[in-house]
Design a protein around this motif. Sequence first.
Motif, mmCIF file in Angstrom:
data_model
loop_
_atom_site.group_PDB
_atom_site.id
_atom_site.type_symbol
_atom_site.label_atom_id
_atom_site.label_comp_id
_atom_site.label_asym_id
_atom_site.label_seq_id
_atom_site.Cartn_x
_atom_site.Cartn_y
_atom_site.Cartn_z
ATOM 1 N N PRO A 52 0.833 -1.210 0.000
ATOM 2 C CA PRO A 52 0.000 0.000 0.000
ATOM 3 C C PRO A 52 0.862 1.253 0.000
ATOM 4 O O PRO A 52 1.972 1.264 0.557
ATOM 5 C CB PRO A 52 -0.791 -0.131 1.302
ATOM 6 C CG PRO A 52 0.071 -0.983 2.189
ATOM 7 C CD PRO A 52 0.753 -1.952 1.265
ATOM 8 N N ALA A 53 0.374 2.291 -0.634
ATOM 9 C CA ALA A 53 1.104 3.559 -0.623
ATOM 10 C C ALA A 53 1.164 4.098 0.798
ATOM 11 O O ALA A 53 0.155 4.082 1.513
ATOM 12 C CB ALA A 53 0.413 4.562 -1.545
ATOM 13 N N PRO A 56 1.357 9.940 3.755
ATOM 14 C CA PRO A 56 2.350 11.019 3.890
ATOM 15 C C PRO A 56 2.325 11.673 5.269
ATOM 16 O O PRO A 56 3.372 12.102 5.776
ATOM 17 C CB PRO A 56 1.946 12.021 2.805
ATOM 18 C CG PRO A 56 1.008 11.317 1.917
ATOM 19 C CD PRO A 56 0.414 10.187 2.662
ATOM 20 N N GLN A 57 1.154 11.735 5.889
ATOM 21 C CA GLN A 57 1.074 12.352 7.213
ATOM 22 C C GLN A 57 1.730 11.475 8.271
ATOM 23 O O GLN A 57 2.301 11.978 9.241
ATOM 24 C CB GLN A 57 -0.395 12.604 7.574
ATOM 25 C CG GLN A 57 -1.086 13.618 6.672
ATOM 26 C CD GLN A 57 -0.382 14.966 6.693
ATOM 27 O OE1 GLN A 57 0.000 15.468 7.738
ATOM 28 N NE2 GLN A 57 -0.193 15.545 5.503
ATOM 29 N N ALA A 58 1.638 10.170 8.073
ATOM 30 C CA ALA A 58 2.203 9.258 9.066
ATOM 31 C C ALA A 58 3.707 9.072 8.878
ATOM 32 O O ALA A 58 4.454 8.939 9.853
ATOM 33 C CB ALA A 58 1.495 7.910 9.004
ATOM 34 N N THR A 59 4.147 9.055 7.632
ATOM 35 C CA THR A 59 5.551 8.729 7.371
ATOM 36 C C THR A 59 6.423 9.956 7.150
ATOM 37 O O THR A 59 7.615 9.927 7.430
ATOM 38 C CB THR A 59 5.665 7.827 6.128
ATOM 39 O OG1 THR A 59 4.995 8.454 5.028
ATOM 40 C CG2 THR A 59 5.033 6.480 6.384
ATOM 41 N N ASN A 64 9.793 7.793 1.542
ATOM 42 C CA ASN A 64 10.615 7.137 0.523
ATOM 43 C C ASN A 64 11.201 5.833 1.062
ATOM 44 O O ASN A 64 11.185 4.805 0.381
ATOM 45 C CB ASN A 64 11.737 8.069 0.071
ATOM 46 C CG ASN A 64 12.551 7.501 -1.071
ATOM 47 O OD1 ASN A 64 12.106 7.436 -2.194
ATOM 48 N ND2 ASN A 64 13.781 7.075 -0.761
ATOM 49 N N PHE A 65 11.690 5.864 2.317
ATOM 50 C CA PHE A 65 12.260 4.640 2.880
ATOM 51 C C PHE A 65 11.185 3.576 3.046
ATOM 52 O O PHE A 65 11.437 2.385 2.833
ATOM 53 C CB PHE A 65 12.928 4.917 4.221
ATOM 54 C CG PHE A 65 13.617 3.709 4.790
ATOM 55 C CD1 PHE A 65 14.880 3.365 4.357
ATOM 56 C CD2 PHE A 65 12.986 2.899 5.728
ATOM 57 C CE1 PHE A 65 15.520 2.231 4.850
ATOM 58 C CE2 PHE A 65 13.612 1.772 6.224
ATOM 59 C CZ PHE A 65 14.885 1.435 5.790
ATOM 60 N N THR A 66 9.976 3.995 3.408
ATOM 61 C CA THR A 66 8.881 3.032 3.542
ATOM 62 C C THR A 66 8.620 2.332 2.214
ATOM 63 O O THR A 66 8.476 1.098 2.158
ATOM 64 C CB THR A 66 7.607 3.738 4.018
ATOM 65 O OG1 THR A 66 7.841 4.326 5.299
ATOM 66 C CG2 THR A 66 6.449 2.760 4.125
ATOM 67 N N GLN A 67 8.572 3.102 1.141
ATOM 68 C CA GLN A 67 8.325 2.503 -0.180
ATOM 69 C C GLN A 67 9.435 1.549 -0.570
ATOM 70 O O GLN A 67 9.177 0.439 -1.067
ATOM 71 C CB GLN A 67 8.181 3.611 -1.230
ATOM 72 C CG GLN A 67 6.924 4.445 -1.081
ATOM 73 C CD GLN A 67 6.879 5.588 -2.071
ATOM 74 O OE1 GLN A 67 7.814 6.376 -2.187
ATOM 75 N NE2 GLN A 67 5.778 5.685 -2.809
ATOM 76 N N MET A 68 10.685 1.973 -0.366
ATOM 77 C CA MET A 68 11.812 1.136 -0.773
ATOM 78 C C MET A 68 11.938 -0.113 0.103
ATOM 79 O O MET A 68 12.197 -1.215 -0.392
ATOM 80 C CB MET A 68 13.112 1.948 -0.730
ATOM 81 C CG MET A 68 13.098 3.173 -1.614
ATOM 82 S SD MET A 68 12.670 2.796 -3.342
ATOM 83 C CE MET A 68 12.563 4.456 -4.023
ATOM 84 N N ALA A 151 18.532 7.325 2.545
ATOM 85 C CA ALA A 151 18.629 6.371 3.662
ATOM 86 C C ALA A 151 18.771 4.934 3.176
ATOM 87 O O ALA A 151 19.651 4.194 3.634
ATOM 88 C CB ALA A 151 17.402 6.516 4.559
ATOM 89 N N HIS A 152 17.916 4.523 2.253
ATOM 90 C CA HIS A 152 17.984 3.121 1.816
ATOM 91 C C HIS A 152 19.225 2.845 0.981
ATOM 92 O O HIS A 152 19.729 1.713 0.957
ATOM 93 C CB HIS A 152 16.720 2.738 1.034
ATOM 94 C CG HIS A 152 16.667 3.255 -0.364
ATOM 95 N ND1 HIS A 152 16.398 4.574 -0.658
ATOM 96 C CD2 HIS A 152 16.841 2.628 -1.562
ATOM 97 C CE1 HIS A 152 16.412 4.732 -1.976
ATOM 98 N NE2 HIS A 152 16.674 3.574 -2.541
#
Length: 407
Positions: A52-53, A56-59, A64-68, A151-152
């Motif tokens: 899931p995408a 933006p408010q939480a991350t 970007n690191f969450t997606q990667m 970061a990643h």
Amino acid sequence: MKILFVHQNFPGQFLHLAPELQGRGHECLALTDGENRREAPIPVLRYRHEAPAPDPQATRLGRNFTQMSDRGVSVARAALQLRDQRGYRPDVIVGHSGWGETLFLKEVWPEAKLLIYAEFYYRGVGQDVGFDPEFDRRGFDGVMIAQGRAAHLGQALLHADAGLSPTEWQASTYPPPLRRMIEVIHDGVDTDAVAPDPSARFELPDGRVLRADEEVLTFVNRNLEPYRGYHIFLRALPEVLAARPEAQVVLVGGDGVSYGPAPAEGSWKQQFVREVGSRLDLSRVHFVGRVPYDRFKALMQVSRAHAYLTYPFVLSWSLLEAMSAGALVVGSRTAPVEELIEDGRNGLLVDFFDGPGWSRTLIRALAEPERMMPLRAAARATIRDRYDLRRICLPRLVDWVERHGPR
């Protein structure tokens, strides 16, 4: 050895390396995204990635690191299945770090050597971010966002055994402790296949055929966007066309966005055509979209002058291939381009933002073909001497992989 290639768009940068290693007797396998349907030169397995995408408010800066890392988790789960259900254990893993795919592979196969294609390390200042103030007005927020995107990339290399970058400048974007892990070897250009051809022809959509003895000005990118100087080039065109009434301009590229922000509406291509279109003779400006490789090669062979602009960012393969085809490259005076082109020796350089300078230099390049012939010959010699696929780059790449494998 058993060698596993990991790339969401395989073969990508491993187009020549993977089959070469397989031809040398190594057992090669590729792991790629399930949506990737590109033809592969070695056996391929596909992983499923449906994350899931992130909110933006939480991350916030961690988006970007969450997606990667989500993609890294998908790849790691596929790797676990390979290990536990098939008993597969690679000796060497060769992966691209750009999408997070390699982040957790050492946890699955700790005994394997992990080799990372380290293409670029984002920074808040001094590179692409903030380079062009016309399109980057985020101030210090943009600086923090850009640094967060690294970061990643740092984690991927820290957990690897070695890294690889295609150019010295791209390797230099990494912090010194990580830079020491990186070897610089370009992917290479097949200079036998991409060579000057006086008989080359390029057919336009309207059926007109362009030849090598005509005034052809070219511009090529995956997408027509500011990161690759599309706006600078298009703004320089009215003066070029006015001064060179026989010139034909061919632009290759899609309407999407590869890098940087999207326009407020429509596409960057449309936005700048609207801006300068009334001053352009659009009957001589040909937008041909994306083209097959053979058509691209033919276009470089008929080009009298090829404009290549880029922010301080990843260098395009098309620049080296244009030089190998013997095109006269007029390039932006930015760090990645200056690694290949020396002004007045094997090409011409213009400050990225110098619109009048671009017009003058492109006019001169079109008007003086005989005078530019030594530069074109030197451009091809640069690629043959430093970036030839078969003689230089591929043997070094093979050695890099085999050297890091088990003894």
